[in-house]
Write an enzyme that holds these catalytic residues in place. Sequence first.
Site, short mmCIF file in Angstrom:
data_model
loop_
_atom_site.label_atom_id
_atom_site.label_comp_id
_atom_site.label_asym_id
_atom_site.label_seq_id
_atom_site.Cartn_x
_atom_site.Cartn_y
_atom_site.Cartn_z
N SER A 143 0.80 -1.23 0.00
CA SER A 143 0.00 0.00 0.00
C SER A 143 0.83 1.28 0.00
O SER A 143 0.29 2.36 -0.24
CB SER A 143 -0.92 0.01 1.22
OG SER A 143 -0.16 0.04 2.40
N GLU A 189 -4.41 -1.81 6.54
CA GLU A 189 -4.78 -0.39 6.49
C GLU A 189 -6.16 -0.14 7.13
O GLU A 189 -6.97 -1.05 7.21
CB GLU A 189 -4.79 0.07 5.02
CG GLU A 189 -3.43 -0.05 4.33
CD GLU A 189 -2.35 0.84 4.94
OE1 GLU A 189 -2.70 1.82 5.63
OE2 GLU A 189 -1.15 0.56 4.72
N ASP A 214 -3.68 -8.65 8.45
CA ASP A 214 -2.36 -8.87 9.04
C ASP A 214 -1.63 -10.02 8.32
O ASP A 214 -1.96 -11.19 8.52
CB ASP A 214 -2.56 -9.21 10.53
CG ASP A 214 -1.24 -9.43 11.23
OD1 ASP A 214 -0.18 -9.26 10.60
OD2 ASP A 214 -1.29 -9.79 12.43
N ALA A 215 -0.64 -9.65 7.53
CA ALA A 215 0.10 -10.66 6.75
C ALA A 215 0.84 -11.65 7.63
O ALA A 215 1.22 -12.73 7.19
CB ALA A 215 1.10 -9.96 5.82
N ALA A 224 6.93 -3.06 6.49
CA ALA A 224 7.58 -2.30 7.57
C ALA A 224 6.53 -2.21 8.67
O ALA A 224 5.51 -1.54 8.50
CB ALA A 224 7.99 -0.91 7.10
N TYR A 254 18.34 -2.54 3.96
CA TYR A 254 19.05 -1.26 3.94
C TYR A 254 20.37 -1.43 4.69
O TYR A 254 20.43 -2.17 5.68
CB TYR A 254 18.21 -0.15 4.58
CG TYR A 254 18.89 1.20 4.51
CD1 TYR A 254 19.11 1.82 3.28
CD2 TYR A 254 19.37 1.82 5.65
CE1 TYR A 254 19.77 3.03 3.20
CE2 TYR A 254 20.03 3.03 5.58
CZ TYR A 254 20.24 3.63 4.34
OH TYR A 254 20.90 4.82 4.27
N TYR A 272 21.21 2.42 12.72
CA TYR A 272 20.61 1.53 11.72
C TYR A 272 21.35 0.19 11.60
O TYR A 272 20.96 -0.78 12.22
CB TYR A 272 20.48 2.23 10.34
CG TYR A 272 19.40 1.51 9.56
CD1 TYR A 272 18.10 2.00 9.53
CD2 TYR A 272 19.66 0.29 8.94
CE1 TYR A 272 17.09 1.28 8.90
CE2 TYR A 272 18.66 -0.43 8.31
CZ TYR A 272 17.38 0.08 8.29
OH TYR A 272 16.39 -0.65 7.68
N THR A 325 9.64 7.70 3.43
CA THR A 325 8.39 6.94 3.41
C THR A 325 7.79 7.13 4.79
O THR A 325 8.40 7.75 5.67
CB THR A 325 8.62 5.43 3.17
OG1 THR A 325 9.38 4.91 4.26
CG2 THR A 325 9.31 5.13 1.87
P1 NAD Z 1 6.06 1.81 4.24
O1 NAD Z 1 5.76 2.21 5.63
O2 NAD Z 1 5.96 2.84 3.18
O3 NAD Z 1 5.13 0.56 3.84
C1 NAD Z 1 4.99 -0.54 4.69
C2 NAD Z 1 3.94 -1.50 4.17
O4 NAD Z 1 3.82 -2.59 5.11
C3 NAD Z 1 2.53 -0.91 4.06
O5 NAD Z 1 1.93 -1.37 2.87
C4 NAD Z 1 1.79 -1.49 5.26
O6 NAD Z 1 0.38 -1.61 5.09
C5 NAD Z 1 2.44 -2.85 5.30
N1 NAD Z 1 2.25 -3.54 6.58
C6 NAD Z 1 2.68 -3.18 7.82
N2 NAD Z 1 2.30 -4.10 8.73
C7 NAD Z 1 1.62 -5.07 8.06
C8 NAD Z 1 1.00 -6.28 8.45
N3 NAD Z 1 1.00 -6.71 9.71
N4 NAD Z 1 0.36 -6.99 7.48
C9 NAD Z 1 0.34 -6.58 6.18
N5 NAD Z 1 0.96 -5.46 5.77
C10 NAD Z 1 1.59 -4.71 6.70
O7 NAD Z 1 7.52 1.15 4.27
P2 NAD Z 1 8.78 1.23 3.27
O8 NAD Z 1 9.66 2.32 3.74
O9 NAD Z 1 8.35 1.16 1.86
O10 NAD Z 1 9.53 -0.13 3.67
C11 NAD Z 1 9.30 -1.35 3.01
C12 NAD Z 1 10.55 -2.21 3.13
O11 NAD Z 1 11.64 -1.55 2.47
C13 NAD Z 1 11.00 -2.43 4.58
O12 NAD Z 1 11.50 -3.72 4.71
C14 NAD Z 1 12.11 -1.40 4.74
O13 NAD Z 1 13.02 -1.74 5.75
C15 NAD Z 1 12.75 -1.48 3.36
N6 NAD Z 1 13.58 -0.31 3.01
C16 NAD Z 1 13.13 0.97 3.20
C17 NAD Z 1 13.98 2.04 2.92
C18 NAD Z 1 13.53 3.47 3.14
O14 NAD Z 1 14.38 4.37 3.19
N7 NAD Z 1 12.25 3.74 3.23
C19 NAD Z 1 15.26 1.80 2.38
C20 NAD Z 1 15.66 0.49 2.15
C21 NAD Z 1 14.82 -0.57 2.48
#
Ligand code: NAD
Length: 388
Positions: free
Chosen positions: A49, A74, A110-111, A139, A224, A234, A274
């Site tokens: 999402s 969500e 909840d996945a 996340a 990351y 981190y 994000t």
């Molecule tokens: P985000 O917060 O934008 O999105 C997180 C997603 O997880 C959402 O769709 C949310 O609905 C879903 N979610 C959370 N709990 C859930 C659950 N229990 N069941 C189902 N869905 C659930 O996060 P993001 O920043 O896009 O991060 C996604 C991945 O990318 C993470 O593993 C993060 O560590 C990694 N990442 C992020 C960055 C960054 O800078 N944002 C950099 C590198 C890697």
Amino acid sequence: MRIEAKIRNNICLTAHPLGCEEQVKKQINYVKNKGLLEGCKNALIIGSSNGYGLASRILASFGCKAKSIGISFEREGSSKHTATAGWYNEKAIEKLAAEEGLDSWWINGDAFSREIKAETARMIGEKLGKIDLLVYSIAAPRRKDPETGELFSSVLKPIGEAYTSKLMDFEQGLISETTLEPASEEEIAHTVKVMGGEDWMLWVDFLLKQDLLSAGFKTIAYSYIGPQLTAAIYRHGSIGEAKKDLEQKALEIDQKLKAVRGKALISVNKALVTRASAVIPGVSLYISLLYKVMKQKGIHEVCIEQIDRLFRHCLYGQGPCVIDEKGLLRLDDLEMREDVQAEVARLWEQISSQNIEAIADIQGFREEFLAHHGFGLEGIDYQADIEP
Ligand code: NAD
């Protein structure tokens, strides 16, 4: 009601439905302008999402024209409260995919739970037959263990010793300092439980057992690493332990996937704004400095550009794709360039509340953060009354 952005402690409490649709459309247009991609045909995106997961869903669905299922967790809106941005994003995907005749489904739940895994398996069997791509992009702050029902919470803390970091309040444009106490052994273990690779592995085991993975199946999760500047909080912190676990699980999953000639991969993505990254102490300041430097050098990318590059160059294309000695796909190659990091470190030393607007790209940070919640987009009448 008129919907405005309400931000507290780097978290946005509201979202705008039309603005969210607009920013989803912009991402779709970016991908469509790059042209159709020969890639996945049936994709499952977990965490679809927002952020990197949303971009992955858009690549699969609008880039490859795959049938796709997205899973996210969500909250729906009510007459008094807006839904979460992710809810509006999923609704926008549903609508825009239908307009193009693309098959896409959304499971909101909840996945981590057994119920959602079972529901997803049923849906794959009915609608897709088998899947050839699974993107794992969750996340989450907490996870309920599906076996024991125990609730685990993740923490963002250093390990071993306390860490004092600069902190940015991007709404007020203020720099302060905070000292974070080290995580306990239990907190580290809980963070690994939530953000490590266990659930990803449960998903693959489950779908493999149900015979829902096609030959040549690929799965990818996002990690990351980042520079020395953020290492204490981190990579060497509690979340870093979870990411190392995720990377280790990729190797184990890869072995299991030999049965279907499959592959498990990790992509180390760039740090960007994000909903999840905005709340990591120190990291939001680092991101706003990184944006400044990467924009100046003309090498800045946001989620959709990163994931477009991942799909076109690494997952399905012919490169160029940087793969390190551990086999990790390094989409953070430009972020980690020496000249970029040297400049960010120099600015980090100088920054204060007095010069933040000039030194950091705090404006770019704010705009992107707001856009993730549907605010500040061109062509949207934010004065208009709207049903949340
Ligand atoms: P985000 O917060 O934008 O999105 C997180 C997603 O997880 C959402 O769709 C949310 O609905 C879903 N979610 C959370 N709990 C859930 C659950 N229990 N069941 C189902 N869905 C659930 O996060 P993001 O920043 O896009 O991060 C996604 C991945 O990318 C993470 O593993 C993060 O560590 C990694 N990442 C992020 C960055 C960054 O800078 N944002 C950099 C590198 C890697």
